[in-house]
Design a protein around this motif. Structure first.
Motif, PDB file in Angstrom:
ATOM      1  N   VAL A 149      37.275  42.886  28.822  1.00 41.00           N
ATOM      2  CA  VAL A 149      37.407  41.636  29.570  1.00 41.00           C
ATOM      3  C   VAL A 149      37.443  41.921  31.068  1.00 41.00           C
ATOM      4  N   TYR A 150      38.079  43.025  31.449  1.00 40.45           N
ATOM      5  CA  TYR A 150      38.193  43.347  32.867  1.00 40.45           C
ATOM      6  C   TYR A 150      36.812  43.499  33.493  1.00 40.45           C
ATOM      7  N   GLY A 151      35.934  44.203  32.763  1.00 40.99           N
ATOM      8  CA  GLY A 151      34.588  44.412  33.291  1.00 40.99           C
ATOM      9  C   GLY A 151      33.887  43.094  33.530  1.00 40.99           C
ATOM     10  N   ILE A 152      34.002  42.178  32.558  1.00 43.04           N
ATOM     11  CA  ILE A 152      33.301  40.902  32.672  1.00 43.04           C
ATOM     12  C   ILE A 152      33.900  40.067  33.797  1.00 43.04           C
ATOM     13  N   MET A 153      35.229  40.049  33.874  1.00 43.91           N
ATOM     14  CA  MET A 153      35.879  39.295  34.956  1.00 43.91           C
ATOM     15  C   MET A 153      35.488  39.864  36.309  1.00 43.91           C
ATOM     16  N   MET A 154      35.480  41.198  36.370  1.00 39.11           N
ATOM     17  CA  MET A 154      35.143  41.867  37.625  1.00 39.11           C
ATOM     18  C   MET A 154      33.704  41.532  38.028  1.00 39.11           C
ATOM     19  N   ALA A 155      32.806  41.554  37.034  1.00 32.11           N
ATOM     20  CA  ALA A 155      31.408  41.230  37.311  1.00 32.11           C
ATOM     21  C   ALA A 155      31.300  39.812  37.835  1.00 32.11           C
ATOM     22  N   GLY A 156      32.027  38.888  37.197  1.00 33.25           N
ATOM     23  CA  GLY A 156      31.956  37.494  37.610  1.00 33.25           C
ATOM     24  C   GLY A 156      32.473  37.287  39.012  1.00 33.25           C
ATOM     25  N   TRP A 157      33.527  37.998  39.335  1.00 33.16           N
ATOM     26  CA  TRP A 157      34.153  37.795  40.644  1.00 33.16           C
ATOM     27  C   TRP A 157      33.410  38.540  41.740  1.00 33.16           C
ATOM     28  N   ALA A 158      33.011  39.787  41.444  1.00 32.91           N
ATOM     29  CA  ALA A 158      32.436  40.633  42.498  1.00 32.91           C
ATOM     30  C   ALA A 158      31.007  40.242  42.840  1.00 32.91           C
ATOM     31  N   SER A 159      30.350  39.439  41.992  1.00 35.99           N
ATOM     32  CA  SER A 159      28.981  39.056  42.307  1.00 35.99           C
ATOM     33  C   SER A 159      28.917  38.116  43.497  1.00 35.99           C
ATOM     34  N   GLY A 160      30.008  37.430  43.790  1.00 32.43           N
ATOM     35  CA  GLY A 160      30.004  36.501  44.906  1.00 32.43           C
ATOM     36  C   GLY A 160      29.136  35.292  44.649  1.00 32.43           C
ATOM     37  N   ASN A 161      29.082  34.856  43.397  1.00 30.83           N
ATOM     38  CA  ASN A 161      28.267  33.705  43.030  1.00 30.83           C
ATOM     39  C   ASN A 161      29.132  32.775  42.189  1.00 30.83           C
ATOM     40  N   LYS A 162      29.012  31.453  42.444  1.00 33.44           N
ATOM     41  CA  LYS A 162      29.923  30.522  41.769  1.00 33.44           C
ATOM     42  C   LYS A 162      29.660  30.468  40.270  1.00 33.44           C
ATOM     43  N   PHE A 163      28.391  30.559  39.891  1.00 35.08           N
ATOM     44  CA  PHE A 163      28.074  30.514  38.461  1.00 35.08           C
ATOM     45  C   PHE A 163      28.622  31.754  37.753  1.00 35.08           C
TER      46      PHE A 163
END
Lengths: 370, 209
Positions: A149-163
């Motif tokens: 889950v951490y990886g996915i959350m990190m990916a979502g947050w670090a991409s800098g994109n709202k989607f």
């Protein structure tokens, strides 16, 4: 003979050889699981085609032979590796590059405690077909898989994109919620088998009850099986629970800003977690490597210690492949749930059922133990 | 929807067939699980049928095989010829006028050698990038000089210039259409439509199939 003497020494037999076997297993397991991914991709694409009355990918070929479309995953891999590495302007660079690795590594790691065949003893050396025999067993799998889950959350947050952010948030809440169901459904089996170590649970499943039904988890606790398989679908972010990457709403969710091999790693993680979840379902509910009606001891005396493991690996693979196919099959059958429906299903339906299941099973176990 | 209200609506439609979308779900349907298994049964039925009858799949593997096109299919244009090989076109500009996409460019010229047809197109270009394949030019033509019966529809090319079809290209050979359907007889249809008004020297015009 100096070599013979060396081989028969205590140190060699009890320290070197077991360590060597473990190292070989630790290398072989990830390799086999990773090389299964292209086959899964092929199954998914070709299966989707046939389910939807299409042919599926069959274009890429070598000298006119398309090998049933099996070359497409290889082509995909070559394409992914050759792609340019792009970093979005708003990305948090360190976490952006760390996230794909953090998704893939736990997915591979959690396969370590799953036994693919019963241990055999050849000339006093015990060969286990399980990378790590840990007493905590399945608890280890839960611990590791929730790291994903951490990886996915990190990916979502670090991409800098709202989607991406939305996808990450969805994924985090969904995976955390369904992890509860995942754990609770297995508690009944832990109570019934009085074990959490997968190899021991599989051994216990080899016997027959009423002399004609194997003591598989699905027969002992069918409710737990249905709960587990539902939660496993949600845990892998697969249809009908693929909200984190709902293409029609949030484009592609957490891996929206990833391209090339980084995107491929998210795909790999998805398929790896499908393999792991299918392996766990097989291990816990369908007798793992046990050949039906042929317990380990009988099989080993019948086929010999050299051939028996291979038969059991084959049995394990067939069962696991069936559940992998179930994932693919369900993906092309069911529409996606709405987000509130997913959460309602988890907390208002599955959670009470899981608790009731534990309670009733506990009562029965308690009464029998008296 | 409440049950009594539902019953009212159902009574109103009693005599007519109607698709019952507002029917309250039965208990088994609300369990969802049975319905999932029914859905899975549908998809696996398709899967197994297609797996064992792979050659019966409706897919046409396009570049190698092409769909059978109906005889009246509007493909790319061609300019028909007289028996002596000159274009039938008399450069009357009716097609260019009828064209809604303005893709036909004609430059007219006169026969100096006493040819009874008097006019001919010096240039006749169709810009295939603009053409909408409506067929109005064919209908407008009084001389049956332009037709869209080549059956060619995959006109992709690498350069824009190559898609502006010149007179030579439009009058040139076109590959015989092997996959043309014969449900519709274009020659008979055209003959009936023209009603004998068109010139009768159509020995070469590429009639029939």
């Amino acid at each position: 003979m100096f070599i013979e003497q060396y081989i028969s020494t205590y140190v060699f037999k009890t320290v070197y050889l077991p360590v060597m076997i473990k190292v070989i297993l630790a290398v072989a397991f990830p390799l086999v699981v990773l090389s299964a991914i292209p086959i899964l991709v092929w199954m998914e694409r070709r299966g989707a085609g046939l389910i939807q009355d299409r042919m599926g990918p069959n274009r890429s070929n070598i000298l006119g032979y398309n090998f049933l479309g099996l070359l497409h995953p290889i082509n995909d891999a070559i394409k992914m590796v050759m792609k340019e590495t792009l970093t979005p302007a708003r990305a948090k660079v360190l976490f952006y590059y760390l996230a794909p690795a953090l998704v893939v590594i736990p997915a591979i790691m959690s396969f370590a405690v799953i036994p693919v065949a019963a241990p055999v003893e050849i000339e006093g050396v015990k060969i286990p077909f399980q990378v790590a025999t840990i007493d905590s067993g399945l608890l280890y799998i839960f611990a590791i898989s929730s790291l994903g889950v951490y990886g996915i959350m990190m990916a979502g947050w670090a991409s800098g994109n709202k989607f991406s952010m939305l996808g990450g948030i969805r994924s985090a809440s969904q995976m955390l919620s369904y992890e509860i169901i995942l754990g609770l459904s297995l508690v009944t089996l832990f109570m019934i088998y009085s074990e959490v170590e997968p190899a021991s649970i599989v051994e216990a499943q080899g016997a027959l009850m009423f002399s004609f039904i194997p003591k598989w988890g699905i027969f002992l606790s069918p409710v737990a099986f249905f709960l587990f398989i539902t939660a496993a679908f949600a845990e892998c972010n697969r249809t009908p629970f693929d909200l984190p990457e709902a293409d029609s709403e949030i484009v592609a969710g957490y891996h929206l800003e990833y391209g090339g091999m980084k995107f491929a790693m998210f795909m790999m993680a998805e398929y790896l977690s499908i393999i792991t979840m299918s392996a766990i379902v097989t291990t816990m509910f369908f007798g793992g490597y046990q050949v039906p009606f042929l317990p380990t001891a009988a099989l080993q005396s019948l086929a010999g210690p050299f051939i028996a493991p291979f038969i059991q690996i084959a049995a394990f693979s067939v069962k696991t492949l069936f559940f992998i196919w179930l994932y693919i099959w369900a993906r092309w059958t069911l529409p996606r749930f709405r987000y509130d429906q997913v959460m309602k299903l988890c907390y208002l339906r599955l959670f009470p059922i899981a608790l009731a299941n534990i309670f009733i099973t506990a009562l029965i176990v308690l009464m029998l133990n008296k | 929807m409440p049950k009594n209200e539902y019953k009212k609506i159902k009574d109103r439609f009693k005599d007519n067939e109607f698709i019952d979308k507002n029917r309250p779900l039965t208990f088994l349907e609300r369990l969802y699980f049975v319905e999932i298994i029914r859905g899975l049964a549908v998809t696996i039925r398709h899967f197994l049928y297609n797996l064992f009858n792979f050659s019966k799949l409706p897919t046409i593997e396009y570049p190698e095989k092409k769909r059978e096109i109906p005889a009246a299919f509007r493909g790319r244009h061609r300019l028909t010829k007289r028996p002596d090989g000159s274009p039938r076109c008399v450069a009357c500009f009716l097609c260019a006028t009828a064209c809604p996409a303005n893709c036909i460019h004609i430059e007219a010229g006169e026969y100096k050698d006493g040819n009874p047809n008097e006019k001919y197109p010096v240039q006749y270009e169709i810009d295939m990038l603009r053409c909408v394949f409506c067929g109005l030019c064919v209908e407008a033509c009084p001389c049956d000089a332009i037709r869209m019966d080549t059956g060619e529809y995959d006109l992709a090319d690498y350069k824009r210039e190559d898609l502006i079809f010149t007179k030579e290209k439009l009058m040139g050979e076109y590959p015989p259409v092997a996959n043309r359907g014969d449900a519709f007889d274009a020659a008979a249809f055209n003959a009936a439509r023209s009603n004998g008004e068109k010139p009768s020297d159509n020995a070469e015009a590429g009639e029939g199939k």
